[in-house]
Scaffold this active site. Sequence first.
Site, PDB file in Angstrom:
ATOM      1  N   HIS A 179       0.827  -1.362   0.030  1.00 38.54           N
ATOM      2  CA  HIS A 179       0.134  -0.061   0.059  1.00 38.54           C
ATOM      3  C   HIS A 179       0.922   1.324   0.078  1.00 38.54           C
ATOM      4  O   HIS A 179       1.603   1.469   0.996  1.00 38.54           O
ATOM      5  CB  HIS A 179      -0.894  -0.001   1.206  1.00 38.54           C
ATOM      6  CG  HIS A 179      -2.220  -1.054   1.143  1.00 38.54           C
ATOM      7  ND1 HIS A 179      -2.470  -1.803   2.448  1.00 38.54           N
ATOM      8  CD2 HIS A 179      -2.895  -1.301  -0.104  1.00 38.54           C
ATOM      9  CE1 HIS A 179      -3.567  -2.695   1.822  1.00 38.54           C
ATOM     10  NE2 HIS A 179      -3.589  -2.539   0.460  1.00 38.54           N
ATOM     11  N   GLU A 182       1.712   3.941   2.868  1.00 37.02           N
ATOM     12  CA  GLU A 182       2.319   3.479   4.334  1.00 37.02           C
ATOM     13  C   GLU A 182       3.648   3.575   4.329  1.00 37.02           C
ATOM     14  O   GLU A 182       4.575   2.607   4.455  1.00 37.02           O
ATOM     15  CB  GLU A 182       1.719   2.242   4.469  1.00 37.02           C
ATOM     16  CG  GLU A 182       0.263   2.206   4.444  1.00 37.02           C
ATOM     17  CD  GLU A 182      -0.502   0.540   4.319  1.00 37.02           C
ATOM     18  OE1 GLU A 182       0.291  -0.376   4.464  1.00 37.02           O
ATOM     19  OE2 GLU A 182      -1.787   0.664   4.231  1.00 37.02           O
ATOM     20  N   ARG A 242      -3.016   4.539  -2.387  1.00 40.04           N
ATOM     21  CA  ARG A 242      -2.900   3.487  -1.720  1.00 40.04           C
ATOM     22  C   ARG A 242      -2.782   2.268  -2.833  1.00 40.04           C
ATOM     23  O   ARG A 242      -1.820   1.159  -2.493  1.00 40.04           O
ATOM     24  CB  ARG A 242      -4.282   2.993  -0.985  1.00 40.04           C
ATOM     25  CG  ARG A 242      -4.572   1.588  -0.574  1.00 40.04           C
ATOM     26  CD  ARG A 242      -5.844   1.396   0.155  1.00 40.04           C
ATOM     27  NE  ARG A 242      -6.213   0.259   0.312  1.00 40.04           N
ATOM     28  CZ  ARG A 242      -6.157  -0.460   1.383  1.00 40.04           C
ATOM     29  NH1 ARG A 242      -5.504  -0.062   2.569  1.00 40.04           N
ATOM     30  NH2 ARG A 242      -6.534  -1.576   1.742  1.00 40.04           N
ATOM     31  N   HIS A 311       2.768  -3.315   6.914  1.00 45.63           N
ATOM     32  CA  HIS A 311       1.815  -2.220   6.569  1.00 45.63           C
ATOM     33  C   HIS A 311       1.746  -1.177   7.641  1.00 45.63           C
ATOM     34  O   HIS A 311       2.690  -0.956   8.659  1.00 45.63           O
ATOM     35  CB  HIS A 311       0.242  -2.769   6.492  1.00 45.63           C
ATOM     36  CG  HIS A 311       0.128  -3.548   5.339  1.00 45.63           C
ATOM     37  ND1 HIS A 311      -0.696  -3.395   4.208  1.00 45.63           N
ATOM     38  CD2 HIS A 311       0.623  -4.911   5.146  1.00 45.63           C
ATOM     39  CE1 HIS A 311      -0.833  -4.474   3.532  1.00 45.63           C
ATOM     40  NE2 HIS A 311      -0.165  -5.281   3.893  1.00 45.63           N
TER      41      HIS A 311
HETATM   42 ZN    ZN Z   1      -1.841  -1.477   4.158  1.00 46.09          ZN
END
Ligand code: ZN
Length: 424
Positions: A179, A182, A242, A311
């Site tokens: 993602h 992050e 994301r 994450h």
């Molecule tokens: Zn994530």
Amino acid sequence: MRVYLAVIALLAAVQCKELFNGDHVLKVHAESEDHIQILKELERDVNSGLDFWTHAVSTERPVEIRVPHSSLNAVKVFLKKNNIHFTVMINNVQELLVREREEMVHNAEMERKTKSLNFAAYHDLETIYKFMDTLVAKHSNLISKEKIGSTFENRTMYVLKFSTGGEKKPAIWIDAGIHAREWISHATAVWLADRIATDFEENRAPVPSILGHVDIFLMIVANPDGYVFTHRSPNTHYRFWRKSRSVTSNPKCPGVDLNRNWDAHFGEPGASNDPCAEDYHGPSVQSEIEVKNIADFIMSHGNFKSFMTLHSFMQVLMYPYGYSDTDAPDKTELHDVATQASQALKSWHGTVYKVGSIFHTIKPASGASVDWAYLHGIKYSFAFELRDTGKYGFLLPADQIVSTAKETWLALKYIMKYVCDNPY
Ligand SMILES: [Zn+2]
């Protein structure tokens, strides 16, 4: 419900105005099942322009929502009318973005002068890729860099292999940044790469022993296209990206959630079939080249014993399943390992992590990488949600990078040693 619809109509009307100054992040406190349902419905509306950083799953923890300045009044009125309590977590997102960018520019100048990488700073893709080359050159007896394919936008995807030699040794996988927004996960992985190498070089336990048993594969940037996009300019539209950057059936909404695209109950509840949703699963299983590259690499290797993915945020250490509330067959052992690892993590700064299955700690998620790994025979599969618990969220200040990485390293070492001591 009439109020709800009125708000959505208003939000849809203002969505196209990209006014970034004054965006808020609200901390919304659901106090009943009704509140949870209202918030879930709000999140499902992809036209609302709201960005849910966390999700309404229980009354135990608040939901963080980034609200564009232009929608702020309407959202506040809506929450008040539904008796949903909220507080302001960040009152001007743009201010934090500008500060983050200024720090990066200043740091880049310092790094040019000192010719060394500052681990307490966020870096762009180019700098991370250069760092990998420097590290490989410095520790060529231990580290090699493997190309595992290219992204949708034709960037190369690299994995660092830490190995003391031997054919098809059992292996441990660690990735970060699937993602894009992050950033603490990429920064932690950069620090980890250096730390694994120096611990080996300086013969610091347990790394030499771990590397005697297994190879470690570390992918610092699992979603390079998305990561590059988050660096494009300091505004919310880019920084909070994301997904991947592939073209979808809706020209206005590119990108697939790479952590919903795996061959693990793909397309079941816990992922969206709407290309405009943040958790859009993509048109088909492993439609995304980034996911396919990683899955092919791991399957063709054939001897991975552990799969870990980094994450942020929420401080949770999770294990399968994400797609179902049923227990994984190894749940007791996985829960025990995760609990011990989180205790090790806590011993550094007292940072508390919650432990549990993805389904029970974050929210239902189908097509997730950890479920894929587990369902393909990799028992020790874990996902970390790193710092914090909702003060800065995705905008964790760079001065927390090293302490985050150090405590995460304690948990990772615990798990890696456990994997070596418990062959299967
Ligand atoms: Zn994530």
